[in-house]
Design a protein around this motif. Structure first.
Motif, PDB file in Angstrom:
ATOM      1  N   ALA A   1       0.831  -1.205   0.000  1.00  0.00           N
ATOM      2  CA  ALA A   1       0.000   0.000   0.000  1.00  0.00           C
ATOM      3  C   ALA A   1       0.865   1.255   0.000  1.00  0.00           C
ATOM      4  O   ALA A   1       0.578   2.232  -0.703  1.00  0.00           O
ATOM      5  CB  ALA A   1      -0.929  -0.011   1.213  1.00  0.00           C
ATOM      6  N   GLN A   2       1.948   1.242   0.782  1.00  0.00           N
ATOM      7  CA  GLN A   2       2.840   2.404   0.828  1.00  0.00           C
ATOM      8  C   GLN A   2       3.530   2.615  -0.517  1.00  0.00           C
ATOM      9  O   GLN A   2       3.720   3.752  -0.961  1.00  0.00           O
ATOM     10  CB  GLN A   2       3.876   2.213   1.940  1.00  0.00           C
ATOM     11  CG  GLN A   2       3.282   2.330   3.333  1.00  0.00           C
ATOM     12  CD  GLN A   2       4.243   1.882   4.419  1.00  0.00           C
ATOM     13  OE1 GLN A   2       5.154   1.094   4.162  1.00  0.00           O
ATOM     14  NE2 GLN A   2       4.033   2.361   5.632  1.00  0.00           N
ATOM     15  N   ALA A   3       3.905   1.513  -1.159  1.00  0.00           N
ATOM     16  CA  ALA A   3       4.549   1.627  -2.471  1.00  0.00           C
ATOM     17  C   ALA A   3       3.603   2.249  -3.488  1.00  0.00           C
ATOM     18  O   ALA A   3       3.995   3.099  -4.294  1.00  0.00           O
ATOM     19  CB  ALA A   3       5.012   0.247  -2.938  1.00  0.00           C
ATOM     20  N   GLN A   4       2.340   1.843  -3.441  1.00  0.00           N
ATOM     21  CA  GLN A   4       1.351   2.402  -4.369  1.00  0.00           C
ATOM     22  C   GLN A   4       1.136   3.889  -4.112  1.00  0.00           C
ATOM     23  O   GLN A   4       0.982   4.680  -5.035  1.00  0.00           O
ATOM     24  CB  GLN A   4       0.025   1.654  -4.232  1.00  0.00           C
ATOM     25  CG  GLN A   4       0.053   0.229  -4.765  1.00  0.00           C
ATOM     26  CD  GLN A   4      -1.294  -0.458  -4.613  1.00  0.00           C
ATOM     27  OE1 GLN A   4      -2.320   0.196  -4.443  1.00  0.00           O
ATOM     28  NE2 GLN A   4      -1.284  -1.788  -4.665  1.00  0.00           N
TER      29      GLN A   4
ATOM     30  N   THR B   1      -7.593   6.879  -3.139  1.00  0.00           N
ATOM     31  CA  THR B   1      -7.657   5.417  -3.001  1.00  0.00           C
ATOM     32  C   THR B   1      -6.390   4.880  -2.345  1.00  0.00           C
ATOM     33  O   THR B   1      -6.446   4.032  -1.449  1.00  0.00           O
ATOM     34  CB  THR B   1      -7.845   4.757  -4.381  1.00  0.00           C
ATOM     35  OG1 THR B   1      -9.039   5.255  -4.971  1.00  0.00           O
ATOM     36  CG2 THR B   1      -7.915   3.243  -4.247  1.00  0.00           C
ATOM     37  N   ALA B   2      -5.228   5.397  -2.773  1.00  0.00           N
ATOM     38  CA  ALA B   2      -3.955   4.934  -2.207  1.00  0.00           C
ATOM     39  C   ALA B   2      -3.862   5.287  -0.729  1.00  0.00           C
ATOM     40  O   ALA B   2      -3.399   4.488   0.094  1.00  0.00           O
ATOM     41  CB  ALA B   2      -2.790   5.555  -2.972  1.00  0.00           C
ATOM     42  N   ARG B   3      -4.314   6.512  -0.393  1.00  0.00           N
ATOM     43  CA  ARG B   3      -4.272   6.917   1.019  1.00  0.00           C
ATOM     44  C   ARG B   3      -5.157   6.018   1.872  1.00  0.00           C
ATOM     45  O   ARG B   3      -4.792   5.631   2.980  1.00  0.00           O
ATOM     46  CB  ARG B   3      -4.708   8.381   1.157  1.00  0.00           C
ATOM     47  CG  ARG B   3      -3.584   9.382   0.930  1.00  0.00           C
ATOM     48  CD  ARG B   3      -3.978  10.748   1.463  1.00  0.00           C
ATOM     49  NE  ARG B   3      -5.118  11.294   0.731  1.00  0.00           N
ATOM     50  CZ  ARG B   3      -5.012  12.078  -0.340  1.00  0.00           C
ATOM     51  NH1 ARG B   3      -3.817  12.386  -0.803  1.00  0.00           N
ATOM     52  NH2 ARG B   3      -6.090  12.542  -0.941  1.00  0.00           N
ATOM     53  N   VAL B   4      -6.325   5.688   1.358  1.00  0.00           N
ATOM     54  CA  VAL B   4      -7.239   4.814   2.102  1.00  0.00           C
ATOM     55  C   VAL B   4      -6.607   3.438   2.302  1.00  0.00           C
ATOM     56  O   VAL B   4      -6.711   2.842   3.385  1.00  0.00           O
ATOM     57  CB  VAL B   4      -8.592   4.696   1.369  1.00  0.00           C
ATOM     58  CG1 VAL B   4      -9.443   3.588   1.996  1.00  0.00           C
ATOM     59  CG2 VAL B   4      -9.333   6.019   1.417  1.00  0.00           C
TER      60      VAL B   4
ATOM     61  N   ALA C   1      -4.490  -0.463   5.955  1.00  0.00           N
ATOM     62  CA  ALA C   1      -3.447  -1.442   6.282  1.00  0.00           C
ATOM     63  C   ALA C   1      -2.776  -1.099   7.608  1.00  0.00           C
ATOM     64  O   ALA C   1      -2.494  -1.985   8.426  1.00  0.00           O
ATOM     65  CB  ALA C   1      -2.410  -1.501   5.160  1.00  0.00           C
ATOM     66  N   SER C   2      -2.528   0.190   7.844  1.00  0.00           N
ATOM     67  CA  SER C   2      -1.904   0.610   9.107  1.00  0.00           C
ATOM     68  C   SER C   2      -2.821   0.318  10.287  1.00  0.00           C
ATOM     69  O   SER C   2      -2.372  -0.162  11.339  1.00  0.00           O
ATOM     70  CB  SER C   2      -1.579   2.108   9.060  1.00  0.00           C
ATOM     71  OG  SER C   2      -0.639   2.391   8.055  1.00  0.00           O
ATOM     72  N   ARG C   3      -4.115   0.613  10.119  1.00  0.00           N
ATOM     73  CA  ARG C   3      -5.071   0.361  11.197  1.00  0.00           C
ATOM     74  C   ARG C   3      -5.158  -1.131  11.514  1.00  0.00           C
ATOM     75  O   ARG C   3      -5.168  -1.536  12.677  1.00  0.00           O
ATOM     76  CB  ARG C   3      -6.445   0.896  10.795  1.00  0.00           C
ATOM     77  CG  ARG C   3      -7.491   0.754  11.920  1.00  0.00           C
ATOM     78  CD  ARG C   3      -8.844   1.290  11.506  1.00  0.00           C
ATOM     79  NE  ARG C   3      -9.416   0.518  10.404  1.00  0.00           N
ATOM     80  CZ  ARG C   3      -9.612   0.995   9.182  1.00  0.00           C
ATOM     81  NH1 ARG C   3      -9.283   2.239   8.884  1.00  0.00           N
ATOM     82  NH2 ARG C   3     -10.137   0.226   8.235  1.00  0.00           N
ATOM     83  N   ASP C   4      -5.191  -1.960  10.471  1.00  0.00           N
ATOM     84  CA  ASP C   4      -5.274  -3.406  10.687  1.00  0.00           C
ATOM     85  C   ASP C   4      -4.020  -3.934  11.379  1.00  0.00           C
ATOM     86  O   ASP C   4      -4.090  -4.825  12.227  1.00  0.00           O
ATOM     87  CB  ASP C   4      -5.478  -4.130   9.350  1.00  0.00           C
ATOM     88  CG  ASP C   4      -6.859  -3.880   8.765  1.00  0.00           C
ATOM     89  OD1 ASP C   4      -7.717  -3.330   9.490  1.00  0.00           O
ATOM     90  OD2 ASP C   4      -7.072  -4.216   7.579  1.00  0.00           O
ATOM     91  N   TYR C   5      -2.861  -3.363  11.014  1.00  0.00           N
ATOM     92  CA  TYR C   5      -1.614  -3.813  11.635  1.00  0.00           C
ATOM     93  C   TYR C   5      -1.570  -3.418  13.107  1.00  0.00           C
ATOM     94  O   TYR C   5      -1.170  -4.203  13.966  1.00  0.00           O
ATOM     95  CB  TYR C   5      -0.412  -3.227  10.890  1.00  0.00           C
ATOM     96  CG  TYR C   5       0.918  -3.750  11.392  1.00  0.00           C
ATOM     97  CD1 TYR C   5       1.230  -5.104  11.325  1.00  0.00           C
ATOM     98  CD2 TYR C   5       1.858  -2.887  11.945  1.00  0.00           C
ATOM     99  CE1 TYR C   5       2.439  -5.585  11.793  1.00  0.00           C
ATOM    100  CE2 TYR C   5       3.067  -3.356  12.409  1.00  0.00           C
ATOM    101  CZ  TYR C   5       3.355  -4.709  12.332  1.00  0.00           C
ATOM    102  OH  TYR C   5       4.551  -5.185  12.799  1.00  0.00           O
TER     103      TYR C   5
END
Length: 488
Positions: free
Chosen positions: A106-109, A121-124, A129-133
């Protein structure tokens, strides 16, 4: 700059923010080598934060900074975190790898060079992903605090450490710096900070010379003189704050290589004559030791003098293993050609006591390949390496590594010592006896004989008594001071 202007509180606030930012950025790096290198060259920031907290009269916060500076470098040096999985934690590690990969993607995108700024979309995707981690880490923390500490910084507080210390036990935590050394003196009721006016280079030289004098078996008077000089520098200034006769020492930097038991008071007593000594790689480790060493059978495993060729034969090590078998009910003794890596691995996880009297090989450039040397065969190469030990699920109450330099390992700037000692602690045992140098074969046998005779007094006290008795027959510290107890 703010500290130099006398604006200590502002400087401390900046240091807090800097360390928080370091840990946030480090957590977002997907590759373990990047994480290790990133943190290791930031140690000066943690050192500065410690001293600013002390200037602000916040010793508890200074202690937390010191522990946080240690906590990551060791874990990142281990490389691929999938190796740090055993038993019930394996699924957690697998899940973490998947979540990290998703976050990295996600960060790469979001950083696609083809776009001037990340799309909504990329920010979301990154935020999700950060929230899930983060949610995953909170769940891990509830299931396994130790496993959580392998995935993010889990700072320990001074109050927590005090609650974990038994009555009559004092913890000394050292932090060596460029210009001075700080030592926290902590027991259940008090916590004091002592500043030692000794810079790192001076300390490095003194410890090296002391170790060299012992290893080369220099005249006893010369060793005693050096031992007293180090006692005055490192221990005497804190002596008045110590209550009780049990010490837990958390070394730092070159002090990991110092045999504290061989420090000598001006009135001619070795430190081990007055105190039962234990060491820890960091105070935070105390959190995890209480639940270790449970669920074992009543069996013991003693390994001695594996058949590695005539040049590596250890005659007294074989006697030592047989002696351990005689002292311990339900013991399996493996010596010579029977001491194969395959057979030993089959028996390790069920044993309540494990004893190795064999050679070890320490690799400073690749600490995970440091190994106990055993007999190869049955698909095993005869090297029981640190990286393999981290994957075991041990239940032993005590592991004794009566071998060559088993207490040593690579010293990172983050200061966690990576070696056989730390690997056995993570694998499940709460207590490990190791050696700091190539011990004398005969003296090791005599010391271990007394150690097992006195083991009912507890391993720390048994080791103290064994060293005190051995020094009567072998007065030089080379024979007895290399043995170190690590753990609970």
């Amino acid at each position: 700059m703010l500290g130099a202007l006398g604006r200590t509180d502002e400087a401390l606030a900046s240091a807090r923010e800097a360390t928080r930012h370091i840990e946030d950025v480090r957590g977002e790096l997907g590759e373990s080598g990047q994480r290790s290198g990133f943190l290791e060259d930031k140690q000066a920031i943690y050192q500065r934060a410690v001293r600013l907290a002390l200037e602000a009269r916040r010793p508890d916060e200074a202690f937390a900074f010191a522990e946080r500076s240690r906590s990551r470098a060791f874990l990142d040096l281990l490389g691929n975190q999938t190796m740090l999985s055993k038993g019930k934690t394996r699924a957690l590690v697998d899940e973490e790898v998947q979540l990290r990969a998703r976050l990295a993607e996600a960060q790469a995108q979001s950083q696609d060079v083809g776009e001037e700024s990340p799309s909504d979309t990329a920010r979301v995707l990154v935020e999700t992903a950060s929230r899930d981690y983060r949610a995953f880490l909170e769940r891990v923390r509830k299931e396994s605090v130790e496993q959580a500490s392998l995935m993010r910084v889990e700072p320990v507080t001074l109050t927590e450490i005090q609650a974990l210390l038994p009555e009559g036990t004092t913890l000394l935590e050292y932090l060596t710096g460029r210009d001075d050394t700080v030592v926290w003196v902590i027991d259940r009721h008090r916590a004091e900070v002592v500043r030692l006016p000794v810079d790192y280079q001076t300390l490095l030289g003194q410890v090296r010379q002391f170790r060299g004098a012992i290893a080369n078996q220099a005249p006893l008077r010369d060793v005693q003189t050096r031992a007293t000089a180090l006692y005055r520098r490192l221990f005497e200034p804190a002596r008045g704050e110590i209550r009780g006769t049990r010490l837990v020492i958390v070394p730092h930097g070159v002090l990991h290589y110092l045999p504290f038991g061989a420090l000598r008071s001006p009135d001619g007593r070795w430190l081990v004559e007055d105190f039962a000594l234990a060491t820890l790689p960091s105070a935070s480790v105390l959190r995890y030791l209480g639940d270790k060493g449970t669920g074992a059978t009543d069996r013991a495993l003693a390994v001695g003098n594996p058949d590695l060729g005539p040049g590596l034969a250890l005659r007294w090590a074989e006697r030592e293993a047989r002696m351990v078998g005689q002292h311990t009910p339900n013991a399996t003794v493996l010596v010579k050609e029977d001491a194969t890596e395959a057979e030993i691995k089959n028996r390790l996880e069920a044993a309540r006591l494990i004893h190795f009297a064999t050679h070890a090989e320490v690799n400073e450039s690749d600490p995970l390949s440091s190994a106990l040397l055993l007999v190869p065969g049955a698909g095993q190469d005869g090297r029981l390496e640190v990286r393999e030990l981290f994957g075991l699920d041990l239940h032993a109450r005590l592991v004794v590594l009566s071998a060559c330099e088993t207490g040593l390992g690579k010293l990172s700037r983050g200061d966690e010592l990576v070696g056989l000692q730390r690997a056995f602690l993570y694998a499940g045992t709460p207590a490990v006896v190791t050696t700091l140098w190539k011990v004398d074969d005969r003296a090791s046998y005599e010391l271990m004989r007394v150690f097992y005779d006195r083991l009912n007094a507890g391993p720390v006290e048994a080791l103290r008594q064994a060293q005190a008795e051995t020094m009567r027959a072998f007065p030089h510290p080379f024979a007895w001071a290399g043995f170190v107890f690590t753990g609970n």
